[in-house]
Motif scaffolding. Structure first.
Motif, PDB file in Angstrom:
ATOM      1  N   VAL A  61      -6.223  -5.658 -27.151  1.00 22.33           N
ATOM      2  CA  VAL A  61      -6.958  -6.950 -27.027  1.00 22.33           C
ATOM      3  C   VAL A  61      -8.460  -6.571 -27.656  1.00 22.33           C
ATOM      4  N   ILE A  62      -9.042  -7.559 -28.722  1.00 23.36           N
ATOM      5  CA  ILE A  62     -10.257  -7.464 -29.063  1.00 23.36           C
ATOM      6  C   ILE A  62     -11.319  -8.585 -28.516  1.00 23.36           C
ATOM      7  N   MET A  63     -12.170  -8.422 -28.040  1.00 25.71           N
ATOM      8  CA  MET A  63     -13.150  -9.203 -27.683  1.00 25.71           C
ATOM      9  C   MET A  63     -14.844  -8.874 -28.399  1.00 25.71           C
ATOM     10  N   ILE A  64     -15.431  -9.854 -28.973  1.00 27.26           N
ATOM     11  CA  ILE A  64     -16.530  -9.764 -29.448  1.00 27.26           C
ATOM     12  C   ILE A  64     -17.592 -10.639 -28.847  1.00 27.26           C
TER      13      ILE A  64
ATOM     14  N   ILE B  11     -18.537  -4.966 -29.459  1.00 27.04           N
ATOM     15  CA  ILE B  11     -17.089  -5.109 -29.456  1.00 27.04           C
ATOM     16  C   ILE B  11     -16.580  -4.522 -28.180  1.00 27.04           C
ATOM     17  N   LEU B  12     -15.820  -5.276 -27.434  1.00 28.83           N
ATOM     18  CA  LEU B  12     -15.043  -4.929 -26.218  1.00 28.83           C
ATOM     19  C   LEU B  12     -13.555  -4.795 -26.494  1.00 28.83           C
ATOM     20  N   ARG B  13     -12.767  -3.684 -25.873  1.00 25.50           N
ATOM     21  CA  ARG B  13     -11.516  -3.603 -26.496  1.00 25.50           C
ATOM     22  C   ARG B  13     -10.693  -2.928 -25.150  1.00 25.50           C
ATOM     23  N   VAL B  14      -9.573  -3.336 -25.085  1.00 26.64           N
ATOM     24  CA  VAL B  14      -8.708  -2.791 -24.030  1.00 26.64           C
ATOM     25  C   VAL B  14      -7.511  -2.393 -24.953  1.00 26.64           C
ATOM     26  N   ASP B  15      -7.336  -1.099 -24.708  1.00 30.17           N
ATOM     27  CA  ASP B  15      -6.505  -0.485 -25.490  1.00 30.17           C
ATOM     28  C   ASP B  15      -6.186   0.892 -25.071  1.00 30.17           C
ATOM     29  N   ARG B  16      -5.368   1.769 -25.848  1.00 32.73           N
ATOM     30  CA  ARG B  16      -5.150   3.156 -25.445  1.00 32.73           C
ATOM     31  C   ARG B  16      -6.264   4.159 -26.063  1.00 32.73           C
ATOM     32  N   LYS B  17      -6.405   5.347 -25.787  1.00 34.21           N
ATOM     33  CA  LYS B  17      -7.679   5.810 -25.955  1.00 34.21           C
ATOM     34  C   LYS B  17      -7.513   6.446 -27.388  1.00 34.21           C
ATOM     35  N   THR B  18      -6.436   6.295 -28.012  1.00 34.32           N
ATOM     36  CA  THR B  18      -6.584   6.614 -29.633  1.00 34.32           C
ATOM     37  C   THR B  18      -6.847   5.199 -30.204  1.00 34.32           C
ATOM     38  N   LEU B  19      -8.023   4.889 -30.409  1.00 37.48           N
ATOM     39  CA  LEU B  19      -8.522   3.679 -30.823  1.00 37.48           C
ATOM     40  C   LEU B  19      -8.185   3.307 -32.270  1.00 37.48           C
TER      41      LEU B  19
END
Length: 506
Positions: A119-122, A103-111
């Motif tokens: 954004v989520i990419m699997i 699971i790849l995510r672009v997000d802030r550190k408080t997931l």
């Protein structure tokens, strides 16, 4: 041997951005990832203000048939399985080798409190490009039952799911998923659920073959056909005697759905040790990843998906085909999760898939040799095992029986399963019409003189294996790598290094 780059493996990305529309993007070799903007576009784009214009790259390594991801030192970075990739040099992070389900995510550190434009990419190797996805509005519901049952709120078509597999419950602190003692378990972000676990926005839930993503107040999920997916073997070391003796070292390879794999090994190279490590019976240092889940971390819920096949199936001659399959259905499909009607439907489905529906009322004794082989295949397919491992299934059999056994195993793999076999007579496993090997891939282990441990000396097709070792028959590979005191040529170290130099072992 002249090196020929392998074609990129069929792999996809499930991509979800703030538009909440799941997209399945086929990966085709090296591809760039970034946000949509008025300028040159990356090959994979998302709508998100927190994604860079050229945020990262997916890279294909043709020497080992694997995909890697690099974050280009973007402002907000990339998290993979909850861990943020760290800068390595001025160009970006270290390359992260991807396995099915990462699971790849672009997000802030408080997931657990994601950004509105996260954004989520699997990464997937078992997901079809045309996979259909459904969106369920969780609204103000308190309890959301999930499973195959007619009365569940989110009804799945996946037969590997239990009738009421799990419950999503809204609590004062957020959502919690409860596993209802299901047969195949529940995982959240790749971690097996023991009873219950909190579920946050943008978390990924895995139920049997179904993937569910919580996205705000929407539950996004697919209803897949049964698939074995991908088996990724990453063994750094397997030791005994409290770490004093190493049996296996640096074993890394990927097996795809439908592959029939031969395991060869020199004397003391660790063939059986490898099999036990993949089964989870004698864990190694490393990971065994099946369909995006780590077997070692989720052994309780996954152990039924990887198992041994008996040496040779003996069918009862006075039973009908249907009764034979009904007996195994009663063993493999427990009464709690499968009704008589559902077991009958599973048997019908398998008989149709294998092509023996017209034989269902025939006695086994009335069948031809070829028809009996089809029944033996159906017998193994009734359950939901995804990986079949056989330790010398042809041992003690005559040549004709060895060939028959291998044809049955090849047919099991052909039904979107993974079959791995240790055999000392691999050249008997050939297609009668073409003379070609029945095996798709060959794993060769050899014992290194440097540490007396088994290392990977080759992984590839049977023809590539024969070219690599300079032999005409697969069984002659043993002659090349066995020690001289056992009648071999003692070239194990040479072939381990040769495979390393070709980029096939890291």
């Amino acid at each position: 041997m002249r090196y020929t780059p392998a074609p990129a493996l069929p792999a996809t990305l499930l991509v979800i951005d703030c538009r909440c529309r799941p997209r399945v993007v086929p990966l085709q070799g090296d591809m760039t990832f970034g946000r949509l903007y008025d300028g040159p576009q990356c090959q994979i784009t998302v709508k998100s203000a927190i994604v860079g214009r050229r945020h990262g790259e997916f890279l294909y390594d043709d020497s080992e048939g694997a995909y890697y991801y690099i974050d280009n030192n973007s402002l907000n970075g990339t998290y993979i399985n909850g861990v943020k990739l760290q800068p390595y040099n001025h160009r970006g992070t270290r390359a992260f080798r991807l396995s099915d389900g990462d699971i790849l995510r672009v997000d802030r550190k408080t997931l657990d409190r994601p950004h509105p434009e996260g954004v989520i990419m699997i990464f997937c190797t078992a997901l079809r490009y045309d996979e259909s996805w459904r969106l369920f509005d969780m609204g103000r519901l308190i309890n959301i039952t999930i499973g195959r049952g007619q009365n569940t709120v989110v009804r799945l078509t996946d037969l590997a799911a239990s009738r009421e597999h799990a419950v999503l419950r809204r609590t004062a602190t957020g959502w919690v998923v409860f596993d209802n003692n299901s047969q195949n378990g529940v995982a959240v972000n790749g971690k097996g659920v023991d009873g219950s676990a909190p579920v946050h926005d943008h978390d990924v839930i895995k139920i049997a073959n179904t993937t569910l993503i919580v996205f705000g107040n929407i539950l996004i999920y697919n209803n897949p056909t049964e698939s074995a997916g991908n088996l990724a073997v990453h063994i750094d070391r397997k030791t005994v005697d409290f770490g004093r003796k190493t049996l296996l070292s640096n074993i890394h390879f990927n097996v795809d759905s439908g592959d029939f794999v031969l395991i060869l090994g020199g004397s003391g190279a660790g063939k059986t040790t490898l099999v036990k490590a993949i089964l989870g019976d004698g864990k190694a240092e490393g990971r065994i990843i099946l369909n995006g889940q780590d077997l070692y971390e989720n052994f309780k819920s996954m152990k039924a998906q990887i198992g041994l096949v008996p040496q040779f199936l003996t069918l009862r001659l006075n039973d009908t085909v249907r009764n034979t399959l009904a007996d195994v259905a009663d063993i493999k499909l427990d009464r709690k999760n499968y009704s008589k009607e559902e077991k009958a439907a599973r048997i019908n489905d398998i008989m149709e898939k294998v092509g023996i529906t017209n034989l269902q009322d025939h006695l086994i004794s009335q069948l031809s040799g070829g028809q009996k082989k089809k029944v033996a295949v159906a017998y193994q397919l009734v359950g939901f095992q995804k990986v079949f491992i056989c330790d010398e299934p042809d041992s003690g059999l005559d040549a004709a029986s060895r060939t028959q056994q291998m044809e049955i195993l090849r047919e099991i793999a052909f039904n979107d399963k993974i079959v791995m076999v240790i055999s000392h007579e691999p050249d008997d496993a050939v297609d009668a019409a073409t003379g070609q090997s029945l095996f798709d891939k060959v794993v060769v282990l050899a014992k290194s003189s440097a540490d007396n441990a088994g290392h990977l000396a080759f992984y590839g097709t049977p023809e590539e294996a024969k070219n690599h070792f300079g032999v005409d028959r697969l069984q002659d590979i043993m002659l090349e790598i066995n020690p001289e005191y056992e009648g071999g040529k003692g070239r194990a170290d040479y072939f381990i290094q040769k495979f390393r130099d070709a980029g096939g072992a890291k």
